[in-house]
Design a protein around this motif. Sequence first.
Motif, PDB file in Angstrom:
ATOM      1  N   ARG A 568       0.867  -1.190   0.000  1.00  0.00           N
ATOM      2  CA  ARG A 568       0.000   0.000   0.000  1.00  0.00           C
ATOM      3  C   ARG A 568       0.899   1.234   0.000  1.00  0.00           C
ATOM      4  N   THR A 569       0.708   2.099  -0.981  1.00  0.00           N
ATOM      5  CA  THR A 569       1.532   3.291  -1.132  1.00  0.00           C
ATOM      6  C   THR A 569       0.820   4.495  -0.528  1.00  0.00           C
ATOM      7  N   VAL A 570       1.519   5.173   0.379  1.00  0.00           N
ATOM      8  CA  VAL A 570       0.997   6.385   1.008  1.00  0.00           C
ATOM      9  C   VAL A 570       2.056   7.469   0.858  1.00  0.00           C
ATOM     10  N   GLY A 571       1.825   8.389  -0.044  1.00  0.00           N
ATOM     11  CA  GLY A 571       2.782   9.464  -0.268  1.00  0.00           C
ATOM     12  C   GLY A 571       4.122   8.928  -0.737  1.00  0.00           C
ATOM     13  N   ALA A 572       5.164   9.261   0.004  1.00  0.00           N
ATOM     14  CA  ALA A 572       6.513   8.842  -0.361  1.00  0.00           C
ATOM     15  C   ALA A 572       6.897   7.523   0.287  1.00  0.00           C
ATOM     16  N   LYS A 573       5.932   6.835   0.912  1.00  0.00           N
ATOM     17  CA  LYS A 573       6.218   5.575   1.591  1.00  0.00           C
ATOM     18  C   LYS A 573       5.391   4.452   0.974  1.00  0.00           C
ATOM     19  N   VAL A 574       5.945   3.245   1.010  1.00  0.00           N
ATOM     20  CA  VAL A 574       5.215   2.051   0.634  1.00  0.00           C
ATOM     21  C   VAL A 574       5.237   1.101   1.824  1.00  0.00           C
ATOM     22  N   PHE A 575       4.063   0.601   2.189  1.00  0.00           N
ATOM     23  CA  PHE A 575       3.929  -0.296   3.333  1.00  0.00           C
ATOM     24  C   PHE A 575       3.670  -1.708   2.803  1.00  0.00           C
ATOM     25  N   LEU A 576       4.470  -2.663   3.297  1.00  0.00           N
ATOM     26  CA  LEU A 576       4.452  -4.034   2.801  1.00  0.00           C
ATOM     27  C   LEU A 576       3.985  -4.970   3.910  1.00  0.00           C
ATOM     28  N   THR A 577       3.013  -5.816   3.604  1.00  0.00           N
ATOM     29  CA  THR A 577       2.513  -6.800   4.553  1.00  0.00           C
ATOM     30  C   THR A 577       2.964  -8.180   4.099  1.00  0.00           C
ATOM     31  N   MET A 578       3.644  -8.902   4.994  1.00  0.00           N
ATOM     32  CA  MET A 578       4.258 -10.172   4.620  1.00  0.00           C
ATOM     33  C   MET A 578       3.260 -11.330   4.567  1.00  0.00           C
ATOM     34  N   ASN A 579       2.272 -11.340   5.461  1.00  0.00           N
ATOM     35  CA  ASN A 579       1.267 -12.407   5.491  1.00  0.00           C
ATOM     36  C   ASN A 579       1.900 -13.798   5.582  1.00  0.00           C
ATOM     37  N   GLY A 580       2.969 -13.907   6.353  1.00  0.00           N
ATOM     38  CA  GLY A 580       3.588 -15.209   6.570  1.00  0.00           C
ATOM     39  C   GLY A 580       4.361 -15.759   5.393  1.00  0.00           C
ATOM     40  N   GLN A 581       4.686 -14.924   4.402  1.00  0.00           N
ATOM     41  CA  GLN A 581       5.399 -15.422   3.217  1.00  0.00           C
ATOM     42  C   GLN A 581       6.894 -15.590   3.464  1.00  0.00           C
ATOM     43  N   VAL A 582       7.432 -14.943   4.500  1.00  0.00           N
ATOM     44  CA  VAL A 582       8.843 -15.116   4.854  1.00  0.00           C
ATOM     45  C   VAL A 582       8.929 -16.234   5.886  1.00  0.00           C
ATOM     46  N   LYS A 583       9.513 -17.354   5.498  1.00  0.00           N
ATOM     47  CA  LYS A 583       9.594 -18.515   6.383  1.00  0.00           C
ATOM     48  C   LYS A 583      11.021 -18.909   6.709  1.00  0.00           C
ATOM     49  N   LYS A 584      11.998 -18.382   5.972  1.00  0.00           N
ATOM     50  CA  LYS A 584      13.397 -18.750   6.186  1.00  0.00           C
ATOM     51  C   LYS A 584      14.202 -17.509   6.502  1.00  0.00           C
ATOM     52  N   SER A 585      15.054 -17.586   7.510  1.00  0.00           N
ATOM     53  CA  SER A 585      15.877 -16.439   7.866  1.00  0.00           C
ATOM     54  C   SER A 585      16.897 -16.165   6.771  1.00  0.00           C
ATOM     55  N   GLY A 586      17.293 -14.894   6.673  1.00  0.00           N
ATOM     56  CA  GLY A 586      18.267 -14.511   5.658  1.00  0.00           C
ATOM     57  C   GLY A 586      17.970 -13.130   5.125  1.00  0.00           C
ATOM     58  N   PHE A 587      18.468 -12.844   3.935  1.00  0.00           N
ATOM     59  CA  PHE A 587      18.350 -11.524   3.326  1.00  0.00           C
ATOM     60  C   PHE A 587      17.294 -11.550   2.222  1.00  0.00           C
ATOM     61  N   TYR A 588      16.493 -10.491   2.183  1.00  0.00           N
ATOM     62  CA  TYR A 588      15.438 -10.348   1.188  1.00  0.00           C
ATOM     63  C   TYR A 588      15.536  -8.949   0.590  1.00  0.00           C
ATOM     64  N   ASP A 589      15.586  -8.879  -0.737  1.00  0.00           N
ATOM     65  CA  ASP A 589      15.716  -7.607  -1.447  1.00  0.00           C
ATOM     66  C   ASP A 589      14.371  -7.187  -2.020  1.00  0.00           C
ATOM     67  N   LEU A 590      14.015  -5.929  -1.787  1.00  0.00           N
ATOM     68  CA  LEU A 590      12.814  -5.338  -2.370  1.00  0.00           C
ATOM     69  C   LEU A 590      13.219  -4.618  -3.655  1.00  0.00           C
ATOM     70  N   PHE A 591      12.501  -4.892  -4.732  1.00  0.00           N
ATOM     71  CA  PHE A 591      12.902  -4.288  -6.004  1.00  0.00           C
ATOM     72  C   PHE A 591      11.683  -4.076  -6.898  1.00  0.00           C
ATOM     73  N   LEU A 592      11.846  -3.119  -7.810  1.00  0.00           N
ATOM     74  CA  LEU A 592      10.882  -2.894  -8.885  1.00  0.00           C
ATOM     75  C   LEU A 592      11.379  -3.526 -10.176  1.00  0.00           C
ATOM     76  N   ASN A 593      12.659  -3.316 -10.450  1.00  0.00           N
ATOM     77  CA  ASN A 593      13.288  -3.883 -11.637  1.00  0.00           C
ATOM     78  C   ASN A 593      14.367  -4.864 -11.201  1.00  0.00           C
ATOM     79  N   PRO A 594      14.474  -6.014 -11.851  1.00  0.00           N
ATOM     80  CA  PRO A 594      15.506  -6.991 -11.476  1.00  0.00           C
ATOM     81  C   PRO A 594      16.897  -6.374 -11.518  1.00  0.00           C
ATOM     82  N   GLY A 595      17.685  -6.682 -10.491  1.00  0.00           N
ATOM     83  CA  GLY A 595      19.036  -6.163 -10.409  1.00  0.00           C
ATOM     84  C   GLY A 595      19.155  -4.827  -9.713  1.00  0.00           C
ATOM     85  N   GLN A 596      18.022  -4.191  -9.409  1.00  0.00           N
ATOM     86  CA  GLN A 596      18.024  -2.893  -8.731  1.00  0.00           C
ATOM     87  C   GLN A 596      17.363  -3.057  -7.361  1.00  0.00           C
TER      88      GLN A 596
END
Length: 676
Positions: A568-596
């Motif tokens: 959900r985008t509010v102004g200059a911020k985007v709020f992300l709800t995981m809904n239990g989709q992250v099940k393994k510890s580690g690093f997760y990258d948020l991106f619009l375009n692959p590689g960025q």
Amino acid sequence: MQFLFPTFLWALAALAIPVILHLFYFRRFKKVYFTNVRFLKEVKDETSMRSKLRNLLVLVARLLAILFLVLAFAQPFIPQKGEVKKGIKAVSVYIDNSFSMSASSQDVPLLEKAKQRAREIVSAHGPEDRFQILSNEFSGRQQHLVSKEDALAMIDEIALGPEVQSLSKVIGRQKQALSLSKTDNQASYLISDFQRNVMDLSTYQDTLLPLTLIPLQSVQEKNLSIDTVWFEAPVRMANQTTPLFIKIHNHSATPVENARVSLKYGKEIKPLGSFSVGANADRTDTVNITITGTGWQRAEVTLTDYPIQFDDQYFFSFFVADEIQVLAINDAVPNRFLQAAVNGLPYFKVTDANSQSIDYSKFIDYQLIVLNDLANLSSGMSAELKDYIDNGGNVLLFPGRNANLGTYSAFLQSFPANAPQSFEQVARIVGEVNQAEFIFKDVFLNRSANLRLPSTNGNFTFGRFNSRAEEQLLTYRDGSPYLSKYKQGKGNLYVCAAPLSQEFNNLVNSGEIFVPMLYKMAISAGTDPRIAYTIGRDELLESDHQANSAEIVYKMKGDAGEFIPEQRTVGAKVFLTMNGQVKKSGFYDLFLNPGQVNHGFAFNYNRRESALQYFSPEELTERLGEKVNIISALDTAVLTARIEENNQGTVLWRWCIILVLLFLGIEILLLRFWKV
């Protein structure tokens, strides 16, 4: 005694078959011709008596074999807990598959024992019964009743996972699934280690759903965990060394010696040495980490501990900007000394703007805004500055000599902060530096008498209200404030009592104070200071919105795969709800375009189960009451029989089968070895 299937008792009519055969078969006579019948009368009488006795014993053995065979099919039992419910049964089996179940019980993990117990529970029921196999995932598939074969297959699929559920939620899910069945004959089983931090039940009063607990406990209750990791400064700079704090906790009553910790950053793994942790104690160590790059950085702290290992890794990520942006707002001519001081700091870039022509939408791009001797603070500018500070910005205010005190008071009271009252053109010297506060902490290794502190030829006096959260950073020798700090939202407001102009203030000439002050003010707050998140607890994330269109879809990618979070985008911020989709510890990258990479997130497993403290079977009975049946570890060797006894009472069909075999064996022995 009662029967589970009394209709089979009609088969007792088959007892007449061996009786009829006995009456007619043994009365048939066969003529035998002898040449000499002398002495036959005496032999005939003796043989006839032995034959009748053998035939009678054979008949009794056959009758008893048929009798107990029919009784075995009718399944007799002695009720122990009142009336037994008959018909198809709905059974819910919960298997705790949280990380604490990875502890060893003898040579087998607790989870494997729990799965074996679940198989025994399912096997103890009939082929027509229906089952719910429930684990901590609470998936949609686990909310349906399945057949016996499918239940055994679902048990085999259960594996360790990061989810942790309280027992009240588990029982609620079981009742929800069992309510879909068309039978009142229901049962609930909970197989777990019953840790104290997930046991939220005090008593169990439900008389409609019989509840059975099967506690499993490990043979070793020792565990170390990395609880958290944090930086002292919320903002990091490239090619600079910053302290990193690591907190480790010992969850056992035994001290731990020679525990080893290592830090992985970039391509290097740096051993941090060995340490000791007291019983049930914390240990916080500090390690210096040198930032080697810009952009999103990844790092990992690892602890050597066995057998509980889910809490031995701590992943964290942080952002390193290419440069720190500073905005100087002036009425007319920019202050050249401010420009020179900022330009002398690596990675700093200053931008001058006129107070009459400001693009407020660009405030978010700056880490520090300097208000340089402004005569007025308009209501629009005041509102934008307040919002900027609330969202993590830093503002340094130097009031102008001819400042409109009304506009300044309106701006400062919105925080609230002490407002200027009058200007006194009196010479004063700063006499005290607050080195306990972040701005000047660790700046001076050895404060000498030659440290040049600022002096002023004129300054504003401020109203003093103890209710306002003012923190004095620099004070005059008479104790009045020269530079004060106010924490507001995620950011900070810094207020100087004197104008920045050299006519009244020589702060720009005090390099020992001015340069580190600007640097640490710029990094004293951030828009997102968090470096790590917890799986299952931090379900709502926040990031800067990087696109002009709200229709853009953000994606997240980690070692476990790629997914699209609810957003959900509010102004200059985007709020992300995981809904239990992250099940393994580690690093997760948020991106619009692959590689960025727009944002780098680090997720860790919840430390909720790190404390290996359990309820014993006796404590569970005392806590939950007598209505809960508890099968301890000592009873699980005959779990199937125990379940049948709990469901039906004292089950007798096994004894009936044994007696059937016994009497059939007696019949065979009589016919084989008793010759007449």
